[in-house]
Write an enzyme that holds these catalytic residues in place. Structure first.
Site, PDB file in Angstrom:
ATOM      1  CE  LYS A  29      -4.046  -1.880   0.778  1.00  0.00           C
ATOM      2  NZ  LYS A  29      -5.448  -1.618  -0.303  1.00  0.00           N
ATOM      3  CE  LYS A  60      -5.770  -8.428  -2.314  1.00  0.00           C
ATOM      4  NZ  LYS A  60      -6.433  -8.441  -1.139  1.00  0.00           N
ATOM      5  CE  LYS A  74     -13.151  -4.523  -0.142  1.00  0.00           C
ATOM      6  NZ  LYS A  74     -11.746  -3.529   0.559  1.00  0.00           N
TER       7      LYS A  74
HETATM    8  P1  ATP Z   1      -8.254  -3.199  -1.300  1.00  0.00           P
HETATM    9  O1  ATP Z   1      -7.683  -3.185  -2.506  1.00  0.00           O
HETATM   10  O2  ATP Z   1      -9.175  -2.256  -0.502  1.00  0.00           O
HETATM   11  O3  ATP Z   1      -7.146  -3.287   0.149  1.00  0.00           O
HETATM   12  P2  ATP Z   1      -9.261  -5.489  -0.664  1.00  0.00           P
HETATM   13  O4  ATP Z   1     -10.645  -6.240  -2.239  1.00  0.00           O
HETATM   14  O5  ATP Z   1      -8.336  -6.560  -0.683  1.00  0.00           O
HETATM   15  O6  ATP Z   1      -9.555  -4.359  -0.477  1.00  0.00           O
HETATM   16  P3  ATP Z   1      -9.719  -6.429   1.621  1.00  0.00           P
HETATM   17  O7  ATP Z   1     -11.445  -5.824   2.177  1.00  0.00           O
HETATM   18  O8  ATP Z   1      -8.567  -6.478   2.393  1.00  0.00           O
HETATM   19  O9  ATP Z   1      -9.921  -6.831   0.383  1.00  0.00           O
HETATM   20  O10 ATP Z   1     -10.315  -7.949   1.860  1.00  0.00           O
HETATM   21  C1  ATP Z   1     -11.161  -8.746   2.141  1.00  0.00           C
HETATM   22  C2  ATP Z   1     -11.634 -10.235   2.469  1.00  0.00           C
HETATM   23  O11 ATP Z   1     -11.097 -10.364   2.132  1.00  0.00           O
HETATM   24  C3  ATP Z   1      -9.972  -9.852   3.368  1.00  0.00           C
HETATM   25  O12 ATP Z   1     -10.389 -11.344   4.657  1.00  0.00           O
HETATM   26  C4  ATP Z   1      -8.864 -10.459   2.064  1.00  0.00           C
HETATM   27  O13 ATP Z   1      -8.003 -11.527   2.668  1.00  0.00           O
HETATM   28  C5  ATP Z   1     -10.347 -11.494   1.530  1.00  0.00           C
HETATM   29  N1  ATP Z   1      -9.695 -11.055   0.097  1.00  0.00           N
HETATM   30  C6  ATP Z   1      -9.449 -10.194  -0.845  1.00  0.00           C
HETATM   31  N2  ATP Z   1      -9.909 -10.628  -2.008  1.00  0.00           N
HETATM   32  C7  ATP Z   1      -9.612 -11.870  -2.216  1.00  0.00           C
HETATM   33  C8  ATP Z   1      -8.885 -12.477  -3.159  1.00  0.00           C
HETATM   34  N3  ATP Z   1      -8.635 -12.036  -3.977  1.00  0.00           N
HETATM   35  N4  ATP Z   1      -8.506 -13.799  -3.199  1.00  0.00           N
HETATM   36  C9  ATP Z   1      -9.365 -14.260  -1.390  1.00  0.00           C
HETATM   37  N5  ATP Z   1      -9.201 -13.561  -0.812  1.00  0.00           N
HETATM   38  C10 ATP Z   1      -9.199 -12.158  -0.622  1.00  0.00           C
END
Ligand code: ATP
Ligand code: LTN
Length: 334
Positions: free
Chosen positions: A116, A198, A201
């Site tokens: 980040k 990954k 969002k």
């Molecule tokens: P940001 O991009 O704002 O960091 P994010 O999309 O990575 O957000 P998080 O809010 O960090 O999502 O994650 C929410 C939950 O979903 C966490 O438990 C995270 O481990 C899981 N998660 C997020 N993206 C994935 C993914 N691509 N595959 C599996 N698990 C995920």
């Protein structure tokens, strides 16, 4: 089973954007599966969301949308405590205390902080750095046994255990040590456009990310455009075939079919047919969630009741641990 005998779960997601297929498969789907067996606390981690700059109106709306999606995904508010992190001040209070038991060196090693900071070079704030101390507070304040998250959060659960162990060592048994619960398939759903990254969002612009509220035609389009490779065989091999392997994982989670059966099903059929089938499976998985979330979003007073009741229950449990911690570190009783 009486709630007193149940083990405890805590997990949360930042309302930093629309929920993705990644967070559904990696986290929420398991939350739903575990909610009969455990006493469950599922929050909207708005305090964590502001470690990256948020537009205030968007954050408020995204938070409400996220609650609607929790419920629509199958989290019954009668069986699960659903709440907004900032409504339970004990999280921030314990977060501060735990930041005094978290080492600079430990925080410097966190992969999410490094990622980040690289992506937000103009806003490497202290909150982004101390994020894991607050996350440890989220978990430890409920004496959680289990934390269902995707693979990327494993390191944060590990540092939480280290912080708890340090505190317990100094003050005697205070916190239960939590275990991460990471799914076997779908622990790391990858971007459809850059399968080495990954699905996330906060990176929704390039067509690599599917959101729970996306329209079926957009989902189909994204899967048809998904990056594969120059081979033609549908075979699980994340090293040499990351795109296809990601699609196999997604299809497996959505249909319940094992990888080997999927390889046989699409043997000799080519990627076109396979990608369309994965798209359809995802559309059907998400359809009921989208429809129910849309309906719930029109019923704001129901959503308000859910998060108000949730915060009251969560506060009751959280304050118990906070009082114990304040007493142990030597604060004068109010
Ligand atoms: P940001 O991009 O704002 O960091 P994010 O999309 O990575 O957000 P998080 O809010 O960090 O999502 O994650 C929410 C939950 O979903 C966490 O438990 C995270 O481990 C899981 N998660 C997020 N993206 C994935 C993914 N691509 N595959 C599996 N698990 C995920
Ligand atoms: N850090 C998590 C969100 C989060 C969380 C938590 C997850 C905040 N507090 C406590 C599990 C337990 C994320 O970025 N997905």
């Amino acid at each position: 089973m009486d709630n007193a005998d149940k083990k405890i779960i805590l997990s949360g997601i930042k309302p930093s954007g629309a929920l993705t297929l990644g967070s559904y498969i990696g986290a929420i789907k398991n939350w739903v599966a575990l909610s009969d067996e455990y006493e469950c606390y599922y929050m909207l981690a708005d305090l964590h969301a502001i470690t990256v700059r948020q537009d205030p109106d968007t954050l408020r709306e995204t938070t409400l949308q996220q609650i609607a999606q929790y419920v629509a995904a199958g989290l019954d508010p009668e069986k699960n405590v659903l709440f907004i992190q900032s409504h339970v001040p004990a999280h921030a209070e314990l977060g501060w205390v735990l930041s005094c038991y978290t080492m600079f060196g430990e925080l410097s090693r966190m992969t999410q902080f490094k990622d980040k900071s690289a992506k937000n070079a103009d806003n490497i704030n202290a909150g982004l750095f101390t994020y894991p101390s607050l996350m440890a507070a989220d978990i430890l304040i409920y004496q959680a046994d289990l934390v269902p998250v995707g693979e990327d959060q494993k390191q944060h659960v590990e540092i939480c255990r280290d912080i708890a162990t340090r505190f317990n060592h100094i003050y005697g048994d205070t916190f239960k040590l939590p275990e991460p619960f990471i799914p076997k398939a779908g622990a790391r759903v990858m971007s459809l456009q850059e399968p080495e990254n990954k699905m996330s969002k906060s990176e929704q612009d390039n067509g690599g990310c599917i959101c729970l509220l996306d329209k079926p035609e957009d989902i189909m389009k994204a899967f048809k455009r998904a990056v594969t490779d120059s081979d033609t065989s549908v075979r699980f091999d994340p090293e040499t075939k990351p795109g296809v392997s990601n699609l196999i994982q997604i299809y497996s989670v959505c249909t319940g079919k094992p990888f080997a059966e999927i390889e046989t099903e699409f043997d000799g059929k080519g990627y076109g047919a396979f990608k369309a089938a994965v798209g359809e499976a995802v559309v059907e998985t998400l359809r009921p969630i989208r429809e129910e979330a849309t309906r719930l979003l029109d019923d704001r007073s129901y959503l308000e009741k859910i998060y108000t009741d949730g915060a009251a229950l969560a506060s009751y449990a959280a304050n118990k641990t906070l009082r114990d911690v304040y007493q142990k570190v030597g604060f004068v009783k109010k």
